[in-house]
Design an enzyme around this catalytic site. Structure first.
Site, PDB file in Angstrom:
ATOM      1  CD  GLN A   1      -2.562  -1.333   2.926  1.00  0.00           C
ATOM      2  OE1 GLN A   1      -3.603  -0.756   2.916  1.00  0.00           O
ATOM      3  NE2 GLN A   1      -2.012  -2.144   3.890  1.00  0.00           N
ATOM      4  CG  ASN A   2       3.747   1.237   2.023  1.00  0.00           C
ATOM      5  OD1 ASN A   2       2.901   1.321   3.207  1.00  0.00           O
ATOM      6  ND2 ASN A   2       5.008   0.633   2.826  1.00  0.00           N
TER       7      ASN A   2
ATOM      8  CG  ASP B   1       7.693   4.313   0.775  1.00  0.00           C
ATOM      9  OD1 ASP B   1       8.209   3.034  -0.359  1.00  0.00           O
ATOM     10  OD2 ASP B   1       7.521   3.772   2.042  1.00  0.00           O
TER      11      ASP B   1
ATOM     12  CG  HIS C   1      -2.912   2.642  -1.838  1.00  0.00           C
ATOM     13  ND1 HIS C   1      -3.510   2.845  -0.695  1.00  0.00           N
ATOM     14  CD2 HIS C   1      -4.257   1.927  -2.119  1.00  0.00           C
ATOM     15  CE1 HIS C   1      -3.918   1.875  -0.033  1.00  0.00           C
ATOM     16  NE2 HIS C   1      -4.504   1.947  -1.171  1.00  0.00           N
TER      17      HIS C   1
ATOM     18  CB  CYS D   1      -3.154  13.742 -17.375  1.00  0.00           C
ATOM     19  SG  CYS D   1      -3.805  15.588 -18.486  1.00  0.00           S
TER      20      CYS D   1
ATOM     21  CB  CYS E   1      -5.174  14.524 -21.544  1.00  0.00           C
ATOM     22  SG  CYS E   1      -3.933  14.018 -21.783  1.00  0.00           S
TER      23      CYS E   1
ATOM     24  CB  CYS F   1      -0.538  16.637 -18.577  1.00  0.00           C
ATOM     25  SG  CYS F   1      -1.076  15.522 -19.482  1.00  0.00           S
TER      26      CYS F   1
ATOM     27  N   GLY G   1       3.271  -4.777   8.788  1.00  0.00           N
ATOM     28  CA  GLY G   1       3.047  -3.360   8.554  1.00  0.00           C
ATOM     29  C   GLY G   1       2.194  -2.694   8.427  1.00  0.00           C
TER      30      GLY G   1
HETATM   31  P1  OAD Z   1      -0.664   2.738   9.137  1.00  0.00           P
HETATM   32  O1  OAD Z   1      -0.379   4.128   9.617  1.00  0.00           O
HETATM   33  O2  OAD Z   1      -2.675   2.928   8.804  1.00  0.00           O
HETATM   34  O3  OAD Z   1      -0.301   1.643   9.595  1.00  0.00           O
HETATM   35  C1  OAD Z   1       0.820   1.357  10.019  1.00  0.00           C
HETATM   36  C2  OAD Z   1       1.357   0.223  10.870  1.00  0.00           C
HETATM   37  O4  OAD Z   1       2.581  -0.616  10.603  1.00  0.00           O
HETATM   38  C3  OAD Z   1       0.829   0.101  12.380  1.00  0.00           C
HETATM   39  O5  OAD Z   1      -0.245  -1.288  12.945  1.00  0.00           O
HETATM   40  C4  OAD Z   1       1.844   0.473  13.028  1.00  0.00           C
HETATM   41  O6  OAD Z   1       1.728  -0.756  14.116  1.00  0.00           O
HETATM   42  C5  OAD Z   1       3.095  -0.582  12.220  1.00  0.00           C
HETATM   43  N1  OAD Z   1       4.364  -0.234  12.300  1.00  0.00           N
HETATM   44  C6  OAD Z   1       4.955   0.719  12.233  1.00  0.00           C
HETATM   45  N2  OAD Z   1       6.424   0.926  13.197  1.00  0.00           N
HETATM   46  C7  OAD Z   1       6.174  -0.476  12.833  1.00  0.00           C
HETATM   47  C8  OAD Z   1       7.166  -1.459  12.282  1.00  0.00           C
HETATM   48  N3  OAD Z   1       8.877  -0.819  12.657  1.00  0.00           N
HETATM   49  N4  OAD Z   1       7.378  -2.587  12.159  1.00  0.00           N
HETATM   50  C9  OAD Z   1       6.389  -3.296  12.240  1.00  0.00           C
HETATM   51  N5  OAD Z   1       5.286  -2.692  12.393  1.00  0.00           N
HETATM   52  C10 OAD Z   1       5.198  -1.087  12.642  1.00  0.00           C
HETATM   53  O7  OAD Z   1      -0.872   2.542   7.369  1.00  0.00           O
HETATM   54  P2  OAD Z   1      -1.373   1.283   6.410  1.00  0.00           P
HETATM   55  O8  OAD Z   1      -1.898   0.484   6.750  1.00  0.00           O
HETATM   56  O9  OAD Z   1      -0.113   0.973   5.933  1.00  0.00           O
HETATM   57  O10 OAD Z   1      -4.320   5.331   2.234  1.00  0.00           O
HETATM   58  O11 OAD Z   1      -2.221   2.798   6.369  1.00  0.00           O
HETATM   59  C11 OAD Z   1      -2.972   2.213   5.222  1.00  0.00           C
HETATM   60  C12 OAD Z   1      -3.940   3.194   3.755  1.00  0.00           C
HETATM   61  O12 OAD Z   1      -3.981   3.772   4.775  1.00  0.00           O
HETATM   62  C13 OAD Z   1      -1.846   3.894   3.234  1.00  0.00           C
HETATM   63  O13 OAD Z   1      -1.544   3.140   2.180  1.00  0.00           O
HETATM   64  C14 OAD Z   1      -3.133   5.226   3.138  1.00  0.00           C
HETATM   65  C15 OAD Z   1      -4.078   5.702   3.996  1.00  0.00           C
HETATM   66  O14 OAD Z   1      -4.036   6.506   4.400  1.00  0.00           O
HETATM   67  C16 OAD Z   1      -3.931   5.937   1.017  1.00  0.00           C
HETATM   68  O15 OAD Z   1      -3.826   7.300   0.650  1.00  0.00           O
HETATM   69  C17 OAD Z   1      -5.339   5.932   0.281  1.00  0.00           C
END
Ligand code: OAD
Length: 249
Positions: free
Chosen positions: A104-105, A107, A122, A130, A134, A155, A194
């Site tokens: 979902q990252n 980066d 994502h 764009c 377009c 664009c 994570g």
């Molecule tokens: P979150 O910020 O919701 O969750 C991050 C998770 O990583 C949490 O459960 C933490 O406990 C865990 N965590 C933090 N550091 C860690 C480490 N070193 N090792 C293991 N676990 C760790 O992020 P996502 O679940 O990725 O979407 O969020 C999902 C989506 O919500 C994102 O892609 C983004 C966001 O809104 C959009 O922008 C569409």
């Protein structure tokens, strides 16, 4: 601790025996690299309202504000390097042609670590598309400029406004990505690492995998909504636990 070790051993055994291994990752995997998560104590959604920055409506209202937020995040990510978690996962995809990574990252640290068969559900903060939609333009193009110039990105085809090629709240995911992610749920072991497991459809992949008979595991610093339903939930940092699994494999 003993229980932790036992769970780790079980997971190692399952991964060793697995032909098809799928790993779903979220922001926690990049935390050790210095990329902010969304829902943690210093998470992005603790300081900003998603509706003001990560929706098509927000961009239509104030593209400069949204672009400034993404430019700021690009500057942070540009200073970050893949960590041990990205490296271990990349190694698995290189060694095992049936290992698939769904993230979902946005980066691209998995990309920089050399991961194969990566699905970026994502999108990517390093790609643009764009805003006008377009037709002739490539759907997305790479733009790694840091910092971004004052003029908002345009664009290359129509000269209209460009946007970050990421999925915003209220938008659909790319159909090819969803299909590839669903396909990856047909596996022997499904590992979620994570992620707070609250954003769909990513959060539903675990259930899909379980329904198809996969052994399921979670690696996270905290309990999540997925913890009670996985076969093995390991509390710990992704970079440490994946490092330990790799050493044991
Ligand atoms: P979150 O910020 O919701 O969750 C991050 C998770 O990583 C949490 O459960 C933490 O406990 C865990 N965590 C933090 N550091 C860690 C480490 N070193 N090792 C293991 N676990 C760790 O992020 P996502 O679940 O990725 O979407 O969020 C999902 C989506 O919500 C994102 O892609 C983004 C966001 O809104 C959009 O922008 C569409």
């Amino acid at each position: 601790m003993a229980q932790h070790d036992q769970q780790l051993d079980t997971l190692v055994e399952r991964i060793r025996a697995a032909r098809r291994l799928t790993v779903l990752t979220g922001a926690g995997v990049s935390a050790a690299s210095g990329v902010p998560t969304f829902r943690g104590t210093d998470g992005l959604w603790r300081q900003h309202r998603a509706a003001d920055l990560a929706t098509p409506q927000a961009f239509a209202r104030n593209p400069r504000l949204v672009w400034e937020w993404y430019a700021w995040r690009r500057e942070i990510v540009a200073r970050c390097r893949p960590n041990r978690a990205h490296e271990v996962l990349a190694g698995w995809t290189m060694r095992n042609p049936h290992c698939r990574l769904v993230t979902q990252n946005v980066d691209d640290l998995h990309v920089r670590a050399g991961s194969q068969r990566l699905v970026r559900l994502h999108g990517s903060i390093w790609e643009l598309s764009c805003w006008e939609g377009c037709a002739p333009s490539p759907r997305t193009w790479r733009d790694e400029r840091v910092p971004l110039p004052d003029a908002l990105p345009a664009c290359p085809s129509c000269g209209g406004l460009a946007r970050p090629a990421v999925v915003w709240f209220g938008e659909s995911l790319e159909r090819d990505d969803v299909e590839a992610a669903l396909e990856a749920t047909a596996c022997d072991v499904f590992l979620t690492v994570g992620t707070s497991a609250v954003v769909y459809p990513a959060a539903g992949l675990l259930d899909d995998a379980r329904r198809q008979g996969a052994f399921t595991g979670e690696i996270n610093l905290e309990d999540t909504s997925a913890s009670s339903s996985v076969d093995v939930a390991i509390r710990g940092a992704a970079e440490d636990v994946l490092g330990a699994i790799e050493a044991a494999l």
